[in-house]
Design an enzyme around this catalytic site. Structure first.
Site, PDB file in Angstrom:
ATOM      1  CG  LEU A  10      75.776  17.977  34.304  1.00  0.00           C
ATOM      2  CD1 LEU A  10      77.275  17.721  34.332  1.00  0.00           C
ATOM      3  CD2 LEU A  10      75.074  16.868  33.529  1.00  0.00           C
ATOM      4  CD  GLN A  12      65.530  17.172  42.775  1.00  0.00           C
ATOM      5  OE1 GLN A  12      65.658  18.262  43.336  1.00  0.00           O
ATOM      6  NE2 GLN A  12      64.635  16.280  43.150  1.00  0.00           N
ATOM      7  CG  ASP A  53      81.249  29.837  36.867  1.00  0.00           C
ATOM      8  OD1 ASP A  53      80.189  30.459  37.079  1.00  0.00           O
ATOM      9  OD2 ASP A  53      82.120  29.678  37.729  1.00  0.00           O
ATOM     10  CE1 TYR A 142      67.165  28.579  45.673  1.00  0.00           C
ATOM     11  CE2 TYR A 142      65.364  28.047  47.167  1.00  0.00           C
ATOM     12  CZ  TYR A 142      65.979  27.920  45.936  1.00  0.00           C
ATOM     13  OH  TYR A 142      65.404  27.132  44.960  1.00  0.00           O
ATOM     14  CE  LYS A 146      65.634  30.256  42.936  1.00  0.00           C
ATOM     15  NZ  LYS A 146      65.993  30.053  41.524  1.00  0.00           N
TER      16      LYS A 146
END
Ligand code: NAD
Ligand code: AKB
Length: 317
Positions: A10, A12, A53, A142, A146
């Site tokens: 849900l 982008q 989750d 972040y 990654k």
């Protein structure tokens, strides 16, 4: 036919990717999931939907078993700007969530597709024409998750034979769901504000170039790589893919072709600016082009024309 589970559907990307996959593989073969429900009835009611989750490994295994899933497209993550506000949470969701996905895939012989990001690069990476294989020393949580995620996916392929695949996505521009708290979000908000107010105040400074992509090209890349012949894949995970590179003033120029009175001003946010400054200006995506025939369809001009057209319709409702 594939049986696909999407996590974080849900957000982008997921709101559009779920519908895209349902068209390609059939509604019943694409199970959408997210930690919470949000107001996207087409995604939630248009096929199977489960609350999940990704930190709950038991529930993940239960859903995979219930629907006989053979492919997980893992999107649930915390993005760059929110990650700097909540680094521990970003570490937990981005790394432990991916670990749970890879483990269930290893145990049940599933394919895993998960996107990395331009955020996997850092200030010591060559910023122009950034090579596929180069220095990766990001300075955001972040970015750290990654890079670790890229390596973890490589490890599960070489060590356990899990068919892992993925791309390093640029900042994405789209008109369905709003972006979820990243650094490149300005390049979406600018179009909304152009239609609503004929002006935009950018938190990213003039002259800051970043790689960007229009959502239809992202959807195309996911399908192409998911279905690519494995014998041709040398890299498998974390392919650089590029479509366009621009700074805020390049968007201003393009938007002015449609809205001549549009005004762009600046109120730079030092946190997101520092992140943007640490990311590449433009990536070299020749490995993706060679190994699975990647090629984007949209440049800044084509994207701007379509975004403004779509948002005029959406915001008039
Ligand atoms: P988003 O923030 O818009 O959506 C993420 C979704 O995950 C949200 O719906 C959120 O509710 C959900 N989520 C968060 N924590 C969860 C959890 N613990 N369990 C289950 N769901 C959870 O993100 P997006 O832009 O759709 O990004 C998807 C993936 O693509 C991420 O891995 C992101 O790093 C990557 N990516 C996105 C972009 C971009 O510009 N959108 C660029 C590069 C890479
Ligand atoms: C972000 O800005 O955090 C994302 C990304 C480029 O990964 N859009």
């Amino acid at each position: 036919m594939r049986k696909i589970l999407l996590t974080g559907c849900l957000g982008q990307i997921g709101t559009e990717l779920t519908l895209h996959f349902r068209k390609e593989y059939g509604d019943e073969n694409v199970v959408a999931s997210n930690r919470t429900k949000k107001d996207f009835p087409e995604v939630i009611d248009g096929g199977p939907f489960e609350l999940l989750d990704v930190l709950d490994a038991n529930r993940l295994a239960e859903i995979c078993n219930k629907y006989k899933i053979d492919t997980i497209v893992h999107l649930a993550a915390i993005l760059s700007a929110v990650g700097e506000v909540k680094p521990q949470h970003a570490f937990n969701v981005n790394l432990n969530g991916l670990y749970n996905v890879l483990e269930v895939a290893r145990e049940n012989d599933m394919q895993v597709f998960t996107p990395s990001s331009i955020a996997a690069f850092g200030p010591s990476t060559p910023p122009d024409n950034t090579p596929q294989d180069t220095i990766q020393r990001p300075n955001t949580i972040y970015g750290v998750t990654k890079v670790a995620g890229e390596l973890l996916c490589d490890y599960y392929y070489t060590r356990f034979g899990v068919d892992t695949r993925g791309v390093r996505l640029p900042g994405l521009i789209s008109h369905e769901a709003l972006p979820g708290g990243g650094t490149t979000d300005y390049a979406v908000h600018i179009y909304y504000d152009a239609i609503r107010y004929n002006r935009y105040e950018s938190y990213i400074a003039a002259g800051t170039k970043m790689d960007m992509m229009y959502m239809p090209d992202c959807l195309k890349a996911f399908t192409l790589l998911l279905e690519a012949n494995p014998d041709r894949l040398i890299h498998r995970n974390a392919f650089n893919i590029a479509a366009m590179s621009f700074a805020p003033e390049d968007m201003e120029k393009e938007i002015k072709k449609h809205l001549p009175d549009f005004e762009l001003s600046y109120n730079v946010d030092p946190v997101r600016q520092a992140i943007a400054d640490s990311w590449p200006n433009s990536m070299d995506d020749s490995c993706a082009r060679d190994e699975w025939d990647w090629k984007p369809d949209y440049d800044l001009a084509a994207m701007t024309a379509d975004m403004l057209k779509q948002l005029r319709i959406k915001l008039a409702k």
